[in-house]
Design an enzyme around this catalytic site. Structure first.
Site, mmCIF file in Angstrom:
data_model
loop_
_atom_site.group_PDB
_atom_site.id
_atom_site.type_symbol
_atom_site.label_atom_id
_atom_site.label_comp_id
_atom_site.label_asym_id
_atom_site.label_seq_id
_atom_site.Cartn_x
_atom_site.Cartn_y
_atom_site.Cartn_z
ATOM 1 C CB SER A 1 -0.944 0.003 1.198
ATOM 2 O OG SER A 1 -1.815 -1.097 1.169
ATOM 3 C CG HIS B 1 -1.740 3.948 3.463
ATOM 4 N ND1 HIS B 1 -3.057 3.737 3.815
ATOM 5 C CD2 HIS B 1 -1.278 2.736 3.058
ATOM 6 C CE1 HIS B 1 -3.374 2.471 3.617
ATOM 7 N NE2 HIS B 1 -2.301 1.839 3.165
#
Length: 301
Positions: A171, A223
């Site tokens: 991610s 992230h």
């Protein structure tokens, strides 16, 4: 623009799929089941935290000494054992490999690991839909550097905040690619049809992704770290279109400034991490975990 063959994205996705399959075998060997069902079901249809750590997930006590967890000389066994590891446990039982807290490769390997089939499908869908298209334009070397730099920076950034959390997945790397898409939108605003609509779409994707990051094994700090690293690495490696001399000069200046900036960021992240001065943030875990079903109370959530 020259079209490239997307070797990198296809190779990465295949490697990640292979490790997802392998993780079932490791979970079976350690727990007797292919997926985690005890003490609760892994909703991502995958292994428990213990097998993921054994395979190379980011778990700070396996990378450096963590006070109150691994540095107490009077403590024979660890105070907490991740799900899937037999209690009582020692550091070697949890980390595997040489059993020492110096496993720096845990900032790289987790990019190729996933918390289960659902986790892998979400990331693979973005890689094969968006990442492949970007690689056709950027080329495998450019996209590979952006992808790996964003993924590594994301895991190091998260490790400064979530010392006892287990984190896996691509991610952070994908957020780096998303940052490049946003950068490309702003740099070529006049060429984009309905740019405000495109900006709104990207904003929705970011919000949804951050919401998904509240689930176990998915690190919202990774992230954020991947996103900002993606912007800087995108300024350096993305091919650009220029609109006159001033625009060309502006983009060159940004590229030159981004080079020392990304070097300084990596140095600061690693120095902060290995100094052992973890972020004193008692509420940070709630940016990564929904406080229901006991997830946030578990060492591995």
């Amino acid at each position: 623009m020259k079209q490239h063959r997307p070797y990198f994205m296809y190779a990465v996705t295949l490697a990640q799929l292979a490790l997802v399959i392998l993780s079932f075998a490791v979970n079976k060997d350690m727990t007797g089941e292919f997926i985690q069902t005890q003490p609760s079901l892994n909703y991502m249809i995958g292994p428990a935290a213990g097998p993921l750590i054994r395979m190379g997930a980011r778990f700070v006590p396996c990378i450096r000494t963590v006070p109150t967890y691994t540095s107490n000389s009077s403590m024979t066994y660890l105070p907490y054992c991740p799900t899937g590891v037999t209690t009582p446990c020692k550091l070697a039982d949890v980390c595997g490999f040489d059993g020492k807290a110096d496993q720096w490769f845990r900032f790289i390997v987790p990019i190729f690991l996933h918390g289960g089939i659902v986790h892998f499908i979400f990331n693979a869908a973005f890689q094969l839909r968006t990442g492949v298209s970007m690689e056709r334009d950027f080329g495998p070397w450019r996209i590979g550097i952006i992808y790996m730099a964003s993924g590594i920076a994301g895991f190091v950034f998260g490790a400064n905040f979530n010392v006892l959390s287990v984190s896996v997945g691509s991610s952070g790397a994908l957020y780096g690619l998303l940052a490049c898409l946003l950068l490309d939108l702003f740099q070529n605003w006049s060429l984009i049809q309905r740019p405000w609509i495109e900006l709104l779409k990207m904003s929705v994707v970011v919000i949804i992704s951050l919401s998904i990051g509240l689930l176990p094994f998915i690190d919202n700090f990774a992230h954020l770290g991947g996103f900002f690293t993606g912007i800087l690495s995108g300024l350096i490696f993305m091919p650009t279109i220029t609109f006159g001399k001033w625009d060309k000069r502006r983009k060159r200046i940004l590229m030159v400034l981004a080079i020392p900036a990304i070097i300084v960021i990596f140095v600061l992240l690693f120095v902060s991490f290995y100094s052992g001065r973890d972020a004193n943030c008692s509420w940070c875990k709630y940016l990564d975990c929904i406080p229901v079903m006991g997830w946030c109370d578990d060492l591995t959530s």
